[in-house]
Each structure stands twice: as structure tokens, then as C-alpha cells.
Motif scaffolding. Structure first.
Motif, PDB file in Angstrom:
ATOM      1  N   ASN A  56       0.793  -1.230   0.000  1.00 17.96           N
ATOM      2  CA  ASN A  56       0.000   0.000   0.000  1.00 17.96           C
ATOM      3  C   ASN A  56       0.826   1.281   0.000  1.00 17.96           C
ATOM      4  O   ASN A  56       0.292   2.361   0.198  1.00 17.96           O
ATOM      5  N   THR A  57       2.145   1.157  -0.200  1.00 19.46           N
ATOM      6  CA  THR A  57       2.986   2.344  -0.066  1.00 19.46           C
ATOM      7  C   THR A  57       3.447   2.927  -1.395  1.00 19.46           C
ATOM      8  O   THR A  57       4.132   3.943  -1.409  1.00 19.46           O
ATOM      9  N   ASP A  58       3.068   2.304  -2.524  1.00 17.50           N
ATOM     10  CA  ASP A  58       3.586   2.804  -3.789  1.00 17.50           C
ATOM     11  C   ASP A  58       3.180   4.257  -4.029  1.00 17.50           C
ATOM     12  O   ASP A  58       3.981   5.071  -4.489  1.00 17.50           O
ATOM     13  N   GLU A  59       1.942   4.611  -3.698  1.00 12.40           N
ATOM     14  CA  GLU A  59       1.501   5.992  -3.893  1.00 12.40           C
ATOM     15  C   GLU A  59       2.191   6.923  -2.909  1.00 12.40           C
ATOM     16  O   GLU A  59       2.644   8.012  -3.280  1.00 12.40           O
ATOM     17  N   SER A  60       2.297   6.526  -1.649  1.00 13.30           N
ATOM     18  CA  SER A  60       2.898   7.403  -0.646  1.00 13.30           C
ATOM     19  C   SER A  60       4.384   7.621  -0.914  1.00 13.30           C
ATOM     20  O   SER A  60       4.896   8.738  -0.739  1.00 13.30           O
ATOM     21  N   VAL A  61       5.093   6.585  -1.350  1.00  7.21           N
ATOM     22  CA  VAL A  61       6.503   6.754  -1.698  1.00  7.21           C
ATOM     23  C   VAL A  61       6.625   7.704  -2.888  1.00  7.21           C
ATOM     24  O   VAL A  61       7.546   8.519  -2.959  1.00  7.21           O
ATOM     25  N   GLY A  62       5.655   7.631  -3.798  1.00  4.99           N
ATOM     26  CA  GLY A  62       5.670   8.512  -4.962  1.00  4.99           C
ATOM     27  C   GLY A  62       5.601   9.973  -4.579  1.00  4.99           C
ATOM     28  O   GLY A  62       6.428  10.789  -5.013  1.00  4.99           O
ATOM     29  N   TYR A  63       4.624  10.347  -3.741  1.00  3.69           N
ATOM     30  CA  TYR A  63       4.515  11.772  -3.386  1.00  3.69           C
ATOM     31  C   TYR A  63       5.555  12.176  -2.357  1.00  3.69           C
ATOM     32  O   TYR A  63       6.009  13.320  -2.344  1.00  3.69           O
ATOM     33  N   GLU A  64       5.974  11.239  -1.496  1.00  2.45           N
ATOM     34  CA  GLU A  64       7.013  11.581  -0.518  1.00  2.45           C
ATOM     35  C   GLU A  64       8.329  11.921  -1.217  1.00  2.45           C
ATOM     36  O   GLU A  64       8.959  12.946  -0.915  1.00  2.45           O
ATOM     37  N   THR A  65       8.748  11.095  -2.158  1.00  6.11           N
ATOM     38  CA  THR A  65      10.002  11.360  -2.871  1.00  6.11           C
ATOM     39  C   THR A  65       9.890  12.610  -3.735  1.00  6.11           C
ATOM     40  O   THR A  65      10.856  13.370  -3.871  1.00  6.11           O
ATOM     41  N   ALA A  66       8.714  12.850  -4.301  1.00  7.56           N
ATOM     42  CA  ALA A  66       8.521  14.052  -5.111  1.00  7.56           C
ATOM     43  C   ALA A  66       8.646  15.313  -4.256  1.00  7.56           C
ATOM     44  O   ALA A  66       9.280  16.295  -4.660  1.00  7.56           O
ATOM     45  N   ILE A  67       8.046  15.271  -3.065  1.00  8.27           N
ATOM     46  CA  ILE A  67       8.131  16.407  -2.146  1.00  8.27           C
ATOM     47  C   ILE A  67       9.582  16.640  -1.721  1.00  8.27           C
ATOM     48  O   ILE A  67      10.063  17.783  -1.689  1.00  8.27           O
ATOM     49  N   LEU A  68      10.300  15.575  -1.418  1.00  9.79           N
ATOM     50  CA  LEU A  68      11.700  15.709  -0.997  1.00  9.79           C
ATOM     51  C   LEU A  68      12.546  16.334  -2.103  1.00  9.79           C
ATOM     52  O   LEU A  68      13.421  17.165  -1.827  1.00  9.79           O
TER      53      LEU A  68
END
Length: 223
Positions: A56-68
Motif C-alpha cells: 500500500n505504499t507505492d503511492e505514498s513513496v511517490g509523493y514523498e520522494t517528489a516532495i523531498l
């Protein structure tokens, strides 16, 4: 952590990052859903501890890395640079940041040093709010902060059903829940927030006692 689990993580890293020459893997800590491991003494990976988390983390990793990536170089402190992202987007790794956990040093600091850190703390929060606007955050699918009426809050209210905890735990939980009911939810005030900015997610220079970094952006959201 058992040697077997650590070896399991090592094999996972070898499989996911075949170009990364791995000479050592060391366990450095656990969060709610992840184990943090240090590779080659200079790379940190936060790997999901449970299969359902990874799913369930593919979306969260996507926006987290984008924000970073958007915030990189725009704050007064260092933040993770997600150079190693698993192909299934279930986790990522970054070059280890300099500094020690603020939580480990807090009790050794003077009042003046603590006051100075609090000022830096507020400056970091303001810079986060100013750097990425609401439109950009929404375009990256950053989620909204959990509403106080959310079932998670209802679950938290059941803390007293857990027996034999230290009384201070129940007292703290009750105070937090009471505070959550006072938080305004006016969407006009919404902004990007780190949402987990506490002593264990901030780094400090052990000599100068200045804040040097902010880690663990997993809970970043709009709120």
C-alpha cells in the motif's frame, strides 16, 4: 532484529538494486511500519516491516520522494535525497545525513540552546509551508490530514481498553485526543505539513547544537 531478518533485507536490497555494491548492512531502528537499515555505512533504507505495508505504499513513496526533491536545497537544514527508489515504489534509500538524533541530545542542552532550537524548528515549519503551495501538493496526490472524526481517532479513544499501561500513557493520550477536537478544519488554512516533526525525526550537530536535518517524511500531508 535477528540476523535472519537482516539477511532477508540484504537479499531484498541486492535484488532491488543490483548496481549497488553492498559490503555491509546494519540495523539502526524501527518505526511504526518500517525498519531502518544502514548500508555501507552511508546509505539509509527504510524497508516495510509487513507485506501489507509494502502493498500500500507505492503511492505514498511517490509523493514523498517528489516532495523531498522539490524541497531539496530550499530549507535551512538537510533532508533525505531519494537516490535509490525500489521499482515497485514500496520504499527508498538516501545518503545518510550528518548529525545525531535531537531526542538523544535534548536532555543535555541548556535552556538557551533549547530556545534556539525551538526558533529553528519554527523556521523550518514556515519554510515548508512557504516552499510548496497547496496546488502543487494536490497535484502530487498528497493526502489530506486525518480528520478528527476519522475511525482512526475512534480507535485511539479505545486506549483505555488496553490494560496495564503506565498511567502517564493514558493521560497523554487523553490530552492529545482532547486537543484534536479543538483543531480547526478550515480548508482556507490548509498547507503542506511534515506531520511528524518531533525530537526523533530531527538531527542536531553534536558540537554546535544547531539543527542539521529533518528525516522521516512518510506522514507528509495537507492539513
Amino acid at each position: 532484529m535477528t540476523e535472519i531478518k537482516l539477511e532477508e533485507y540484504k537479499q531484498k536490497l541486492i535484488s532491488d538494486f543490483p548496481d549497488l555494491q553492498i559490503s555491509s548492512v546494519r540495523f539502526i531502528g524501527s518505526g511504526w511500519h518500517h525498519d531502518a537499515v544502514e548500508v555501507n555505512g552511508n546509505i539509509v533504507f527504510r524497508i516495510p516491516r509487513f507485506d501489507h505495508v509494502s502493498d500500500n505504499t507505492d503511492e505514498s513513496v511517490g509523493y514523498e520522494t517528489a516532495i523531498l526533491k522539490l524541497l531539496r536545497g530550499r530549507l535551512k537544514v538537510a533532508i533525505p535525497d531519494p537516490l535509490y527508489v525500489a521499482k515497485d515504489m514500496s520504499y527508498f534509500g538516501y545518503p545518510k545525513l550528518e548529525g545525531e538524533l535531537l531526542a538523544d541530545k535534548w536532555d543535555t542542552l541548556s535552556k538557551d540552546e533549547k530556545d534556539r532550537i525551538i526558533e529553528q524548528w519554527v523556521d523550518i515549519i514556515i519554510d515548508i509551508h512557504k516552499t510548496i503551495d497547496l496546488k502543487t501538493a494536490k497535484e502530487l496526490h498528497v493526502p489530506l490530514f486525518t480528520d478528527p472524526a476519522d475511525p482512526l481517532n475512534e480507535m485511539a479513544c479505545k486506549i483505555h481498553e488496553v490494560k496495564d499501561l503506565d498511567p502517564i500513557v493514558y493521560e497523554f493520550a487523553d490530552k492529545v485526543l482532547a486537543l484534536s477536537d479543538t483543531i480547526g478544519t478550515n480548508p482556507i488554512q490548509d498547507t503542506l505539513i511534515h506531520n511528524d516533526l518531533h525530537l526523533f525525526n530531527m538531527l542536531i550537530d553534536p558540537v554546535t547544537h544547531e539543527l542539521t536535518g529533518v528525516i522521516d517524511w512518510t506522514d507528509v500531508c495537507i492539513g
